[in-house]
Write a protein that holds these residues in place. Sequence first.
Motif, PDB file in Angstrom:
ATOM      1  N   LEU A   1      -6.643   0.380   8.088  1.00 48.44           N
ATOM      2  CA  LEU A   1      -7.324  -0.238   6.948  1.00 48.44           C
ATOM      3  C   LEU A   1      -8.801  -0.451   7.260  1.00 48.44           C
ATOM      4  O   LEU A   1      -9.682  -0.023   6.519  1.00 48.44           O
ATOM      5  CB  LEU A   1      -6.653  -1.583   6.620  1.00 48.44           C
ATOM      6  CG  LEU A   1      -5.174  -1.505   6.226  1.00 48.44           C
ATOM      7  CD1 LEU A   1      -4.565  -2.896   6.201  1.00 48.44           C
ATOM      8  CD2 LEU A   1      -5.014  -0.827   4.871  1.00 48.44           C
TER       9      LEU A   1
ATOM     10  N   VAL B   1      -6.027  -5.950   1.956  1.00 42.31           N
ATOM     11  CA  VAL B   1      -4.620  -5.529   1.954  1.00 42.31           C
ATOM     12  C   VAL B   1      -3.832  -6.492   2.852  1.00 42.31           C
ATOM     13  O   VAL B   1      -4.280  -6.844   3.952  1.00 42.31           O
ATOM     14  CB  VAL B   1      -4.484  -4.069   2.457  1.00 42.31           C
ATOM     15  CG1 VAL B   1      -3.036  -3.722   2.756  1.00 42.31           C
ATOM     16  CG2 VAL B   1      -5.062  -3.093   1.423  1.00 42.31           C
TER      17      VAL B   1
ATOM     18  N   THR C   1      -0.981  -7.553   5.318  1.00 34.51           N
ATOM     19  CA  THR C   1      -0.215  -6.857   6.353  1.00 34.51           C
ATOM     20  C   THR C   1       0.087  -7.845   7.480  1.00 34.51           C
ATOM     21  O   THR C   1      -0.610  -8.854   7.610  1.00 34.51           O
ATOM     22  CB  THR C   1      -1.037  -5.633   6.859  1.00 34.51           C
ATOM     23  OG1 THR C   1      -0.214  -4.756   7.611  1.00 34.51           O
ATOM     24  CG2 THR C   1      -2.231  -6.049   7.718  1.00 34.51           C
TER      25      THR C   1
ATOM     26  N   LEU D   1       0.962  -3.828   2.966  1.00 36.92           N
ATOM     27  CA  LEU D   1       1.338  -2.859   4.007  1.00 36.92           C
ATOM     28  C   LEU D   1       2.286  -3.546   5.002  1.00 36.92           C
ATOM     29  O   LEU D   1       1.871  -3.975   6.077  1.00 36.92           O
ATOM     30  CB  LEU D   1       0.065  -2.343   4.700  1.00 36.92           C
ATOM     31  CG  LEU D   1       0.172  -1.338   5.845  1.00 36.92           C
ATOM     32  CD1 LEU D   1       0.986  -0.125   5.474  1.00 36.92           C
ATOM     33  CD2 LEU D   1      -1.224  -0.901   6.291  1.00 36.92           C
TER      34      LEU D   1
ATOM     35  N   PHE E   1      -6.192   1.866  -2.162  1.00 29.67           N
ATOM     36  CA  PHE E   1      -6.304   0.576  -1.476  1.00 29.67           C
ATOM     37  C   PHE E   1      -7.787   0.332  -1.179  1.00 29.67           C
ATOM     38  O   PHE E   1      -8.486   1.249  -0.706  1.00 29.67           O
ATOM     39  CB  PHE E   1      -5.515   0.591  -0.153  1.00 29.67           C
ATOM     40  CG  PHE E   1      -4.025   0.381  -0.292  1.00 29.67           C
ATOM     41  CD1 PHE E   1      -3.342   0.713  -1.451  1.00 29.67           C
ATOM     42  CD2 PHE E   1      -3.294  -0.160   0.763  1.00 29.67           C
ATOM     43  CE1 PHE E   1      -1.973   0.520  -1.565  1.00 29.67           C
ATOM     44  CE2 PHE E   1      -1.919  -0.358   0.657  1.00 29.67           C
ATOM     45  CZ  PHE E   1      -1.261  -0.018  -0.502  1.00 29.67           C
TER      46      PHE E   1
ATOM     47  N   GLY F   1      -3.236  -4.124  -2.234  1.00 32.62           N
ATOM     48  CA  GLY F   1      -1.948  -3.566  -1.823  1.00 32.62           C
ATOM     49  C   GLY F   1      -1.306  -4.365  -0.708  1.00 32.62           C
ATOM     50  O   GLY F   1      -1.900  -5.308  -0.170  1.00 32.62           O
TER      51      GLY F   1
ATOM     52  N   VAL G   1       2.838   0.246   0.664  1.00 35.49           N
ATOM     53  CA  VAL G   1       3.091   1.330   1.624  1.00 35.49           C
ATOM     54  C   VAL G   1       3.778   0.691   2.818  1.00 35.49           C
ATOM     55  O   VAL G   1       3.279  -0.299   3.358  1.00 35.49           O
ATOM     56  CB  VAL G   1       1.774   1.999   2.085  1.00 35.49           C
ATOM     57  CG1 VAL G   1       2.038   2.972   3.229  1.00 35.49           C
ATOM     58  CG2 VAL G   1       1.111   2.725   0.920  1.00 35.49           C
TER      59      VAL G   1
ATOM     60  N   THR H   1      -3.068   5.275   2.165  1.00 38.86           N
ATOM     61  CA  THR H   1      -3.624   4.054   1.572  1.00 38.86           C
ATOM     62  C   THR H   1      -4.872   4.402   0.758  1.00 38.86           C
ATOM     63  O   THR H   1      -5.108   3.832  -0.308  1.00 38.86           O
ATOM     64  CB  THR H   1      -3.950   2.988   2.644  1.00 38.86           C
ATOM     65  OG1 THR H   1      -4.746   3.574   3.672  1.00 38.86           O
ATOM     66  CG2 THR H   1      -2.701   2.404   3.252  1.00 38.86           C
TER      67      THR H   1
END
Length: 414
Positions: free
Chosen positions: A108, A94, A96, A144, A90, A142, A170, A85
């Motif tokens: 993260l 993010v 997730t 995840l 990133f 991003g 990712v 990441t």
Amino acid sequence: MTDDGTGHLAIFGGKPIFPTPLHVGVPNLGDKERLYARIDSILTRRVLTNRGPLVTEFEERIADLVGVRHCVAMSNGTVALEIVTRALGFEHEVITPSMTFVATAHALQWQQITPVFCDIAPGGHHLDPARIKDLVTPRTSGILPVNLWGRPCNIDTVMSVAAQYDLPVVFDSAHAFGCSYKGKMIGGFGNAEVFSFHATKFINSFEGGAVVTDDDELAETVRLMQNFGFEARDTVVHVGINGKMTEIEAAMGLTSLESMASFVEHNQQNYAAYREGLHRVPGIRLIEYDEREHCNYQYIVIELDERITSVTCVQMLNILAAENIDARRYFFPGCHRMEPYRSYFPNASMLLPNTENLLGKVLTLPTGTSVSVEQVEKITGLIVRVIESGQSIATRLHAQSGRRDNYLKSVCEA
Ligand code: T4K
């Protein structure tokens, strides 16, 4: 045995079904002789780490199996997530799920990136792509998603939402080595994917993980970052950390890989036995695998609907534990209810109704090569009996806890 037929349960003083505990996550072991031979070769070479021949071979085997150009073996899946990441840039926020092992969020937060928790789809276990757009802000860098239990999330839709906002993706595929989505192996999606080869995983290297990708530049950056940024002896070209897999871990990983087919077969038989034993039990839903795809069947997950079963999820957990069946409440209570996220986002649960609902009813049951079909049949037989007598068991447990509370009160007052 009492009149209502529940007296035989270990939680009421009966003899446990199993003399010793059955766990979720006991390692699958390959051929010990092959492992010893590899360890011997390591000692002969005296190359213990820093990308020796076994790590290189492990990486090549993984890349080959998954069908990607690059595999960078790592010390564990969490570090793999952190490195990839970071390599992708990133930052800030993010998106997730909270319905995952806390390592996903920690990877993260460890880098001061805020995990923005996205709810799961109704009735599902994966991040709901339809909700991603509500969470995208100018700070989003991003996505995840997690291929939880080795079952792929809705990858196509996630990728099309990501493309709409030009966000890199990712996949946390810690559980999903050896699995496929629409015929293509997990590992080949998004900008990169991460596997875990922790002892409890389908394929293990004691501890371990990997970043897999088709992106040459990303693979190069990841490789630099996992080795302090060294491009060559005395030449550091990048900030880096130590995320390397050791040779002995690769020895275990390679040995594990050689037995992959037999692990799948064993897990699949256990899964079939669980399905057979549980498919008509009211209030119990076994999470199914799509058998048209490659699956590793490493997790046996049930949802227990307390409105139907009379016994609660926690009562079931305790009943099983008394019988030496160490079921787990993965991933209760959800990342958003764990620190530091709980303090950062005290109201997160209001935005995650499906996650909250699911976490209250999920139990993960023992499987893997240390668990036999006969043992699975005993587990399902027990669950069937517990559900059949749910009402009277719940009443007895209630009375039992009342007696215990009174006893503790009298001890405290004495
Ligand atoms: N993303 C996701 C979605 C993940 O699930 C994970 C890890 C990661 C990322 C991060 O990957 P890594 O950094 O770990 O590579 C386990 C594992 O520690 C963890 O790897 C895993 N997910 C998670 C789902 O499960 P626990 O807390 O369940 O471990 P533990 O020690 O309670 O082990 C479970 C049972 O397995 C024990 O009751 C006994 C048995 N066991 C365990 C070990 C380690 C053995 O018999 N032998 C052993 O060596 O976390």
